[in-house]
Design an enzyme around this catalytic site. Structure first.
Site, PDB file in Angstrom:
ATOM      1  N   CYS A 197       0.835  -1.196   0.000  1.00  0.00           N
ATOM      2  CA  CYS A 197       0.000   0.000   0.000  1.00  0.00           C
ATOM      3  C   CYS A 197       0.878   1.256   0.000  1.00  0.00           C
ATOM      4  O   CYS A 197       1.716   1.428   0.888  1.00  0.00           O
ATOM      5  CB  CYS A 197      -0.897  -0.009   1.238  1.00  0.00           C
ATOM      6  N   CYS A 200       0.156   3.388   3.482  1.00  0.00           N
ATOM      7  CA  CYS A 200       0.646   3.014   4.815  1.00  0.00           C
ATOM      8  C   CYS A 200       1.738   1.958   4.789  1.00  0.00           C
ATOM      9  O   CYS A 200       2.347   1.679   5.838  1.00  0.00           O
ATOM     10  CB  CYS A 200      -0.517   2.514   5.677  1.00  0.00           C
ATOM     11  N   CYS A 217      -6.102  -2.452   0.831  1.00  0.00           N
ATOM     12  CA  CYS A 217      -5.067  -2.611   1.850  1.00  0.00           C
ATOM     13  C   CYS A 217      -5.656  -3.309   3.078  1.00  0.00           C
ATOM     14  O   CYS A 217      -6.768  -2.997   3.498  1.00  0.00           O
ATOM     15  CB  CYS A 217      -4.511  -1.241   2.240  1.00  0.00           C
ATOM     16  N   CYS A 220      -5.229  -0.311   6.176  1.00  0.00           N
ATOM     17  CA  CYS A 220      -5.821   1.029   6.186  1.00  0.00           C
ATOM     18  C   CYS A 220      -7.010   1.033   5.226  1.00  0.00           C
ATOM     19  O   CYS A 220      -7.400  -0.017   4.701  1.00  0.00           O
ATOM     20  CB  CYS A 220      -4.786   2.105   5.824  1.00  0.00           C
ATOM     21  N   ASP A 337      21.306   0.306 -16.861  1.00  0.00           N
ATOM     22  CA  ASP A 337      21.194  -0.858 -15.991  1.00  0.00           C
ATOM     23  C   ASP A 337      20.278  -1.894 -16.636  1.00  0.00           C
ATOM     24  O   ASP A 337      19.098  -1.637 -16.863  1.00  0.00           O
ATOM     25  CB  ASP A 337      20.637  -0.399 -14.638  1.00  0.00           C
TER      26      ASP A 337
END
EC number: 6.3.5.13
Length: 413
Positions: A197, A200, A217, A220, A337
């Site tokens: 999430c 949170c 989530c 939350c 990369d």
């Protein structure tokens, strides 16, 4: 539209001249150098060119160029549209696009994810379209949750109407501070960058194997908003519940997602699906993507894939009975990369005739070897084509490798 100030007119004209010279001398399509010249002479040129235009900004990790093309095609039903059709998605490219068609009442600009806050602030665009966020060019871009956080801050307090893919938790979080949002269930096949999430840090729950499943989530209240538009198989479902069969020439699930987002964006300009859809159905290639080219009896479909999510979508439109050529570079526009190759599940290619080329062909060869996928290593794309018998061939390449292949075929679009 009101007349540009004299300095801005001069800067715009000189920028167009630089772009023309760039094309004439074969140095490029001029979409960057023209904008750089214009901005050098008038640093506020983008703001002045955007003034009084009805403007949409389109941003995402994957699909920006295609969705920009689809939206621009749809809006041509309303009038002339200025757009950066070939993907020059930073301010210099935006200046070139708007300078090339100053009289157009509409503008649709593809915007690099990192530049979206700056471009939104400068242009004060009325519509912002946000589709997906996933890892890409990690040596250049920030972690994607930081990009989503920048989007949140940029949209807070702005009057822009946001069109956002609610199946992507990071996009949902980034768009949720906007004053007005139209939520689109466009799907999200790549989940590896959105297990946590962004609000949170808790785990996100979602049904596995479902492209546009609800998510929430555990810790939350952050959860998937109720969508206004929905991609349902081959159909777009609008806010009234009416279904519209897409019937695109562009292949694959990802492009159906791009199309329903384009329809939602067109609706924000007052354009109904029955008028927008015929325009979307005319698009069959975008800056070389999905183009079919031929050489000595070999018919090749060209596909662009720049990151793990993009490769997943590219595999979706290849044919398992065809040989396939893979080409990977690691120049500046690609990102230096190449560790992202290890996030792609190449086992889907097992049993196919696979040819590997590009500047970083050894990196890709090692990845395929570990995945247990047989391949033939060649030095150049031309060698791969020559080694294959006449017939249909799929080609997947990342950005600069793709552009190099396009150049061999006259930059087909």
């Amino acid at each position: 539209m009101s007349q540009l100030p004299l300095r801005a007119q001069l800067a715009s004209a000189l920028g167009r001249t630089a772009a023309t010279l760039s094309r004439a001398t074969g140095r490029g399509d001029g979409s960057v150098i023209g904008g750089r010249v214009g901005l050098l002479l008038e640093p506020d040129l983008l703001r002045k060119l955007a003034h009084e235009k009805k403007l949409a900004l389109v941003s995402a990790t994957n699909g920006k160029t295609t969705t920009t093309r689809l939206i621009a095609s749809a809006l041509q039903e309303l009038g002339e549209v200025a757009t950066n059709a070939f993907g020059a998605n930073m301010p210099a490219g935006h200046v070139s696009a708007l300078s090339s068609n100053k009289a157009a009442p509409y503008g649709v600009l593809e915007v690099d994810e990192k530049y979206l806050p700056e471009v939104l602030s400068t242009t004060e665009a009325g519509v912002v379209t946000l589709m997906n966020l996933s890892r890409d060019q990690m040596d250049r871009a920030a972690e994607i949750w930081l990009l989503a956080q920048k989007w949140r801050r940029a949209l807070a307090g702005k009057p822009a109407h946001v069109i956002a893919n609610c199946d992507d938790p990071l996009v949902t979080w980034g768009a949720s501070t906007a004053a007005r949002v139209t939520w689109v269930a466009g799907g999200q096949r790549w989940h590896e960058d959105s297990w946590c999430c962004p609000e949170c840090g808790g785990p996100l729950d979602r049904a596995e194997g479902i492209v546009n499943a609800d998510w929430a989530c555990r810790e939350c209240t952050f959860s998937r908003p109720e969508p206004n538009w929905i991609l349902d198989g081959e159909d777009a479902v609008d806010p009234r519940g009416d279904r519209w069969r897409l019937n695109l020439q562009l292949p694959g699930t990802a492009n159906r997602s791009n199309a329903v987002i384009a329809l939602a964006t067109a609706a924000a300009f007052g354009l109904e699906p029955q008028r927008a859809l015929p325009r979307l159905r005319e698009v069959k290639s975008v800056a070389g993507r999905y183009t079919t080219v031929e050489r000595d009896g070999r018919v090749m479909k060209l596909l662009l894939a720049k990151n793990p999510a993009g490769w997943l979508e590219a595999f979706d439109v290849t044919r398992p009975d065809r040989p396939i050529v893979l080409s990977v570079n690691a120049q500046g526009p690609d990102g230096r990369d190449t560790s992202w190759l290890w996030d792609v599940d190449y086992r889907i290619l097992t049993g196919r005739h696979v040819y590997v080329t590009g500047e970083r062909r050894l990196d890709l060869a090692l990845r395929l070897d570990v995945a247990g996928v047989g391949f033939t290593l060649v030095d150049t794309f031309g060698q791969a084509v020559t080694a294959l018998p006449p017939g249909d061939i799929d080609v997947i390449a990342n950005y600069t490798a793709f552009q190099s292949i396009r150049t061999e075929f006259g930059r087909a679009v």
